[in-house]
Every structure is written in structure tokens, then in C-alpha cells.
Design a protein around this motif. Structure first.
Motif, short mmCIF file in Angstrom:
data_model
loop_
_atom_site.label_atom_id
_atom_site.label_comp_id
_atom_site.label_asym_id
_atom_site.label_seq_id
_atom_site.Cartn_x
_atom_site.Cartn_y
_atom_site.Cartn_z
N MET A 1 0.84 -1.19 0.00
CA MET A 1 0.00 0.00 0.00
C MET A 1 0.88 1.25 0.00
O MET A 1 2.05 1.20 0.37
CB MET A 1 -0.90 0.01 1.24
N LYS A 2 0.27 2.33 -0.38
CA LYS A 2 0.99 3.60 -0.42
C LYS A 2 1.35 4.06 0.99
O LYS A 2 0.54 3.96 1.90
CB LYS A 2 0.11 4.65 -1.12
N TRP A 3 2.56 4.55 1.14
CA TRP A 3 3.02 5.15 2.39
C TRP A 3 3.40 6.59 2.09
O TRP A 3 4.17 6.86 1.18
CB TRP A 3 4.22 4.40 2.94
N ASP A 4 2.82 7.52 2.82
CA ASP A 4 3.06 8.94 2.57
C ASP A 4 3.46 9.62 3.87
O ASP A 4 2.82 9.38 4.91
CB ASP A 4 1.79 9.58 2.00
N PRO A 5 4.51 10.45 3.85
CA PRO A 5 4.95 11.10 5.10
C PRO A 5 3.91 12.04 5.71
O PRO A 5 4.00 12.38 6.88
CB PRO A 5 6.20 11.88 4.67
N THR A 6 2.90 12.44 4.92
CA THR A 6 1.87 13.33 5.45
C THR A 6 0.73 12.56 6.14
O THR A 6 -0.14 13.18 6.74
CB THR A 6 1.27 14.19 4.33
N TYR A 7 0.75 11.25 6.06
CA TYR A 7 -0.29 10.45 6.71
C TYR A 7 -0.21 10.61 8.23
O TYR A 7 0.87 10.88 8.77
CB TYR A 7 -0.15 8.98 6.34
N PRO A 8 -1.32 10.40 8.94
CA PRO A 8 -1.27 10.42 10.41
C PRO A 8 -0.23 9.44 10.94
O PRO A 8 -0.03 8.35 10.36
CB PRO A 8 -2.69 10.00 10.80
N GLN A 9 0.41 9.81 12.02
CA GLN A 9 1.49 9.00 12.56
C GLN A 9 1.04 7.58 12.89
O GLN A 9 1.75 6.60 12.63
CB GLN A 9 2.08 9.67 13.80
N ASP A 10 -0.16 7.43 13.46
CA ASP A 10 -0.61 6.09 13.84
C ASP A 10 -0.85 5.21 12.61
O ASP A 10 -0.63 3.99 12.66
CB ASP A 10 -1.85 6.15 14.73
N PHE A 11 -1.27 5.81 11.49
CA PHE A 11 -1.45 5.03 10.28
C PHE A 11 -0.10 4.63 9.68
O PHE A 11 0.07 3.50 9.21
CB PHE A 11 -2.28 5.81 9.27
N LYS A 12 0.86 5.53 9.72
CA LYS A 12 2.20 5.19 9.23
C LYS A 12 2.79 4.05 10.05
O LYS A 12 3.46 3.16 9.51
CB LYS A 12 3.11 6.42 9.26
N GLN A 13 2.57 4.09 11.34
CA GLN A 13 3.06 3.01 12.20
C GLN A 13 2.39 1.69 11.85
O GLN A 13 3.04 0.63 11.81
CB GLN A 13 2.83 3.36 13.66
N ALA A 14 1.09 1.74 11.59
CA ALA A 14 0.37 0.51 11.23
C ALA A 14 0.87 -0.04 9.90
O ALA A 14 1.03 -1.26 9.75
CB ALA A 14 -1.13 0.79 11.16
N LEU A 15 1.12 0.83 8.94
CA LEU A 15 1.61 0.39 7.63
C LEU A 15 2.97 -0.27 7.72
O LEU A 15 3.29 -1.17 6.93
CB LEU A 15 1.67 1.57 6.66
N SER A 16 3.79 0.18 8.66
CA SER A 16 5.15 -0.36 8.79
C SER A 16 5.23 -1.46 9.85
O SER A 16 6.32 -1.98 10.10
CB SER A 16 6.13 0.77 9.14
N GLN A 17 4.11 -1.80 10.45
CA GLN A 17 4.11 -2.79 11.53
C GLN A 17 4.46 -4.18 11.02
O GLN A 17 3.99 -4.61 9.96
CB GLN A 17 2.73 -2.84 12.20
N SER A 18 5.31 -4.86 11.76
CA SER A 18 5.61 -6.25 11.45
C SER A 18 5.78 -7.00 12.76
O SER A 18 6.26 -6.45 13.75
CB SER A 18 6.88 -6.38 10.59
N PHE A 19 5.35 -8.24 12.76
CA PHE A 19 5.48 -9.09 13.93
C PHE A 19 6.34 -10.30 13.57
O PHE A 19 6.40 -10.72 12.41
CB PHE A 19 4.10 -9.57 14.41
N SER A 20 6.97 -10.88 14.58
CA SER A 20 7.70 -12.13 14.36
C SER A 20 6.68 -13.26 14.23
O SER A 20 5.50 -13.10 14.58
CB SER A 20 8.64 -12.41 15.53
N LYS A 21 7.12 -14.40 13.74
CA LYS A 21 6.19 -15.51 13.59
C LYS A 21 5.68 -15.97 14.95
O LYS A 21 4.52 -16.40 15.07
CB LYS A 21 6.83 -16.66 12.82
N GLU A 22 6.51 -15.84 15.99
CA GLU A 22 6.05 -16.19 17.33
C GLU A 22 4.98 -15.21 17.80
O GLU A 22 3.98 -15.61 18.42
CB GLU A 22 7.23 -16.19 18.31
N GLU A 23 5.16 -13.93 17.49
CA GLU A 23 4.17 -12.93 17.89
C GLU A 23 2.85 -13.13 17.15
O GLU A 23 1.78 -12.97 17.75
CB GLU A 23 4.73 -11.52 17.63
N VAL A 24 2.91 -13.44 15.86
CA VAL A 24 1.69 -13.70 15.11
C VAL A 24 0.95 -14.90 15.71
O VAL A 24 -0.28 -14.87 15.89
CB VAL A 24 2.00 -13.95 13.62
N THR A 25 1.69 -15.95 16.03
CA THR A 25 1.08 -17.13 16.64
C THR A 25 0.40 -16.77 17.97
O THR A 25 -0.71 -17.21 18.26
CB THR A 25 2.13 -18.22 16.87
N GLN A 26 1.06 -15.95 18.77
CA GLN A 26 0.49 -15.55 20.05
C GLN A 26 -0.75 -14.69 19.86
O GLN A 26 -1.74 -14.86 20.59
CB GLN A 26 1.54 -14.78 20.86
#
Length: 206
Positions: A1-26
Motif C-alpha cells: 500500500m501507499k506510504w506517505d509522510p503526510t499520513y497520520p502517525q498512527d497510520f504510518k506506524q500501522a503500515l510499517s508494523q511487522s510481527f515475528s512468527k512467534e508474535e503472530v502465533t500468540q
């Protein structure tokens, strides 16, 4: 998806969010109900928290996800994004996967997304980190069962294909509706802060 520096900070964080496979399982193990795949305005954390009646500082576990075999369109008379099964199994829809919603929160999403859509169960793909390799940032795709809302009209005659894999939030962010939601969340947070004798600030929303 598009990432834009003008987007709200919480949305930018969500777009860049990644979890480890253990975290996804949990995260998957925390609830007996599959996570929800969202692809419209609810992808914005501020909007999601507004409809879930959560404070702005509440943590919501969400990450980018991809749904294959569906296409993204707009409902012509409402200009709202909707997905429907595609004749091309390689067609993609990009959105966000939200974990850990309780029954009440799932019902609130149903109230927002219901109407011309129905709840269906699909399999989406997420990109998880491999934490076993400490020296390289290795990621892998993982299939996850999820619930989402798809068009349930008698035909697709009233749908306008978006022509892209994701719904661009830019116009919505400039709308009066989003400003109202943002203002509500700001006022709510200030009221909560006053009641608790604390000041959390609101700078994280932008």
C-alpha cells in the motif's frame, strides 16, 4: 500500500508494523475468533478506535495483509470501497489485519460494514519476521484465516473498479467526516486526561 509522510502517525506506524512468527502465533491464540481483514476507512487507527469506542492511546494490534482472489471496487452511489470475488485468482486486495477483537468490537465493525456486504471467511497473507536469524532481517509470508466483509449484491452492475490493489485514504483524510472523527478522539482523550489528572497530549495523531 501507499506510504506517505503526510499520513497520520498512527497510520504510518500501522503500515510499517511487522510481527515475528512467534508474535503472530500468540496474537492468533489470544482469540477463538479469526482476526478481521479491513480495507476501507477502518484501516486508519483513529477511525477504527472511534467506531470501537476506544481511547486514542489504546493499543490495537494490526498489520498489513493481502487478500488474493478478490477485487476492490467502489459502490457508485456512495463512493465506498467494497470487495468482491474476482474471476482472476491472482487479483489482490491490500488492507490491514486486526487481531484480538472481542465480540462487542466485532459487532461494531459489523454495524459499520454491514448493509451491502456480508461477513465471509477468507485466507490472507501477512509478512512475518524470522527471529531465529539475528543477523539478517528475514521475512516470510504466512497464510492466516480471517473474516472480512464482501459485496453481497445480486450483481456487480453498480460497482466501479478501483483499478488498484488498495483504497487510497488521501481524499478521506481531507474530508469533514475524518476531521469530525479526529476531533472527537482528541476531545475524548483530553476528557479522559482531565479525569485522571494527567495530560497525554495528542501529537501522535499526526
Amino acid at each position: 500500500m501507499k506510504w506517505d509522510p503526510t499520513y497520520p502517525q498512527d497510520f504510518k506506524q500501522a503500515l510499517s508494523q511487522s510481527f515475528s512468527k512467534e508474535e503472530v502465533t500468540q496474537l492468533l491464540a489470544k482469540s477463538s475468533c479469526p482476526p478481521r481483514f479491513i480495507y476501507g476507512a477502518l484501516m486508519l487507527p483513529t477511525v477504527l478506535k472511534y467506531f470501537l469506542e476506544l481511547p486514542q492511546v489504546a493499543n490495537v494490534d494490526m498489520m498489513p495483509a493481502t487478500l488474493r482472489g478478490y477485487e476492490l471496487s467502489l459502490i457508485a452511489e456512495k463512493n465506498l470501497p467494497v470487495i468482491a470475488p474476482s474471476s482472476d485468482p491472482q487479483t489482490l486486495v491490500e488492507g490491514m489485519l486486526v487481531f484480538g477483537l472481542n465480540e462487542q468490537q466485532r459487532n461494531r465493525i459489523y454495524d459499520v460494514e454491514g448493509g451491502l456486504t456480508q461477513l465471509v471467511y477468507v485466507r490472507v497473507m501477512v509478512r512475518q519476521r524470522d527471529t531465529l536469524d539475528l543477523h539478517n532481517d528475514i521475512t516470510e509470508m504466512r497464510p492466516v484465516d480471517a473474516g472480512t466483509f464482501a459485496f453481497n449484491g445480486p450483481s456487480k452492475a453498480g460497482l466501479i473498479p478501483v483499478g488498484d490493489t488498495y483504497w487510497a485514504v488521501d481524499d478521506f483524510l481531507g474530508s469533514a467526516f475524518y476531521e469530525q472523527i479526529e476531533g472527537h478522539q482528541r476531545r475524548d482523550q483530553l476528557e479522559r486526561s482531565d479525569r485522571n489528572g494527567l495530560y497525554w497530549g495528542f501529537g501522535a495523531m499526526r
